[in-house]
Design an enzyme around this catalytic site. Structure first.
Site, short mmCIF file in Angstrom:
data_model
loop_
_atom_site.label_atom_id
_atom_site.label_comp_id
_atom_site.label_asym_id
_atom_site.label_seq_id
_atom_site.Cartn_x
_atom_site.Cartn_y
_atom_site.Cartn_z
N GLY A 42 1.00 -1.30 0.11
CA GLY A 42 -0.09 0.06 0.03
C GLY A 42 0.77 1.36 -0.07
O GLY A 42 2.12 1.08 0.05
N GLU A 58 -0.51 0.78 -6.23
CA GLU A 58 0.40 0.39 -5.07
C GLU A 58 0.72 -1.19 -5.07
O GLU A 58 1.83 -1.61 -4.91
CB GLU A 58 -0.11 0.86 -3.88
CG GLU A 58 -0.03 2.32 -3.51
CD GLU A 58 1.46 2.78 -3.30
OE1 GLU A 58 2.45 1.95 -2.98
OE2 GLU A 58 1.66 4.13 -3.40
N GLU A 62 4.47 -2.41 -5.75
CA GLU A 62 5.16 -3.11 -4.67
C GLU A 62 5.60 -4.82 -4.76
O GLU A 62 6.37 -5.25 -4.35
CB GLU A 62 5.05 -2.92 -3.19
CG GLU A 62 4.61 -1.51 -2.95
CD GLU A 62 4.23 -1.07 -1.76
OE1 GLU A 62 3.63 -1.94 -1.03
OE2 GLU A 62 4.46 -0.12 -1.14
N PRO A 79 -5.93 8.16 15.31
CA PRO A 79 -4.77 8.85 15.46
C PRO A 79 -3.68 8.21 15.85
O PRO A 79 -3.75 7.26 16.73
CB PRO A 79 -5.28 10.04 16.39
CG PRO A 79 -6.74 10.04 16.22
CD PRO A 79 -6.96 8.51 15.93
N GLU A 110 11.13 -7.21 0.21
CA GLU A 110 10.39 -8.59 0.02
C GLU A 110 9.17 -8.67 -0.06
O GLU A 110 8.52 -7.86 0.21
CB GLU A 110 11.10 -9.71 1.14
CG GLU A 110 12.71 -9.76 1.58
CD GLU A 110 12.79 -10.50 2.62
OE1 GLU A 110 12.05 -11.50 2.76
OE2 GLU A 110 13.66 -10.20 3.49
#
Length: 139
Positions: A42, A58, A62, A79, A110
């Protein structure tokens, strides 16, 4: 006028079934925060980018895995879930065929498949995101 300092990210839960077990794809982070920790693929949503398109992008950046559709699971925005600031992540789920191979790229050191019965320690609140996803998908 007050400017918001909240950022939007996406996280992708990709699963496959192999030998009657569910496996999730995780990446080992190349950078801080949580460098060398396992995490969901992500990252940040680009300006003027659709959330699902960001998740698909994403994932491919990746892991080199290409999908055309992901299902939105929910938003996670407590938060301090990310030490860089207030990040709201929209999580997406998808299934891929059992022979799907992941290759780490971009900011992933990896990429590896893990049985949902034996997940490593995870970065951020990714275990909460995974557990929520597994409950919603009845996995």
């Amino acid at each position: 006028m007050r400017i918001s300092k909240i950022f939007v990210t996406v996280d992708v839960i990709i699963a496959k079934i192999e030998q009657s077990d569910f496996f999730l794809l995780l990446i080992k982070r190349k950078n801080d925060p949580f460098k060398d920790f396992w995490a969901l693929p992500g990252g940040f949503v680009d300006e003027n980018e659709d959330l699902e398109i960001a998740a698909i992008r994403e994932l491919e950046e990746e892991t080199q895995i290409k999908v055309t559709h992901l299902e939105q699971v929910g938003a996670f925005g407590k938060p301090f879930r990310d030490p860089r600031g207030h990040m709201v992540s929209v999580a997406y789920f998808g299934m891929v065929p059992e022979n799907t191979i992941a290759v780490a790229a971009d900011d992933a050191k990896e990429a590896q498949w893990f049985s949902i019965k034996n997940l490593p320690k995870l970065a951020f609140d990714h275990l909460d995101i995974i557990n929520t996803t597994l409950q919603k998908q009845n996995l």
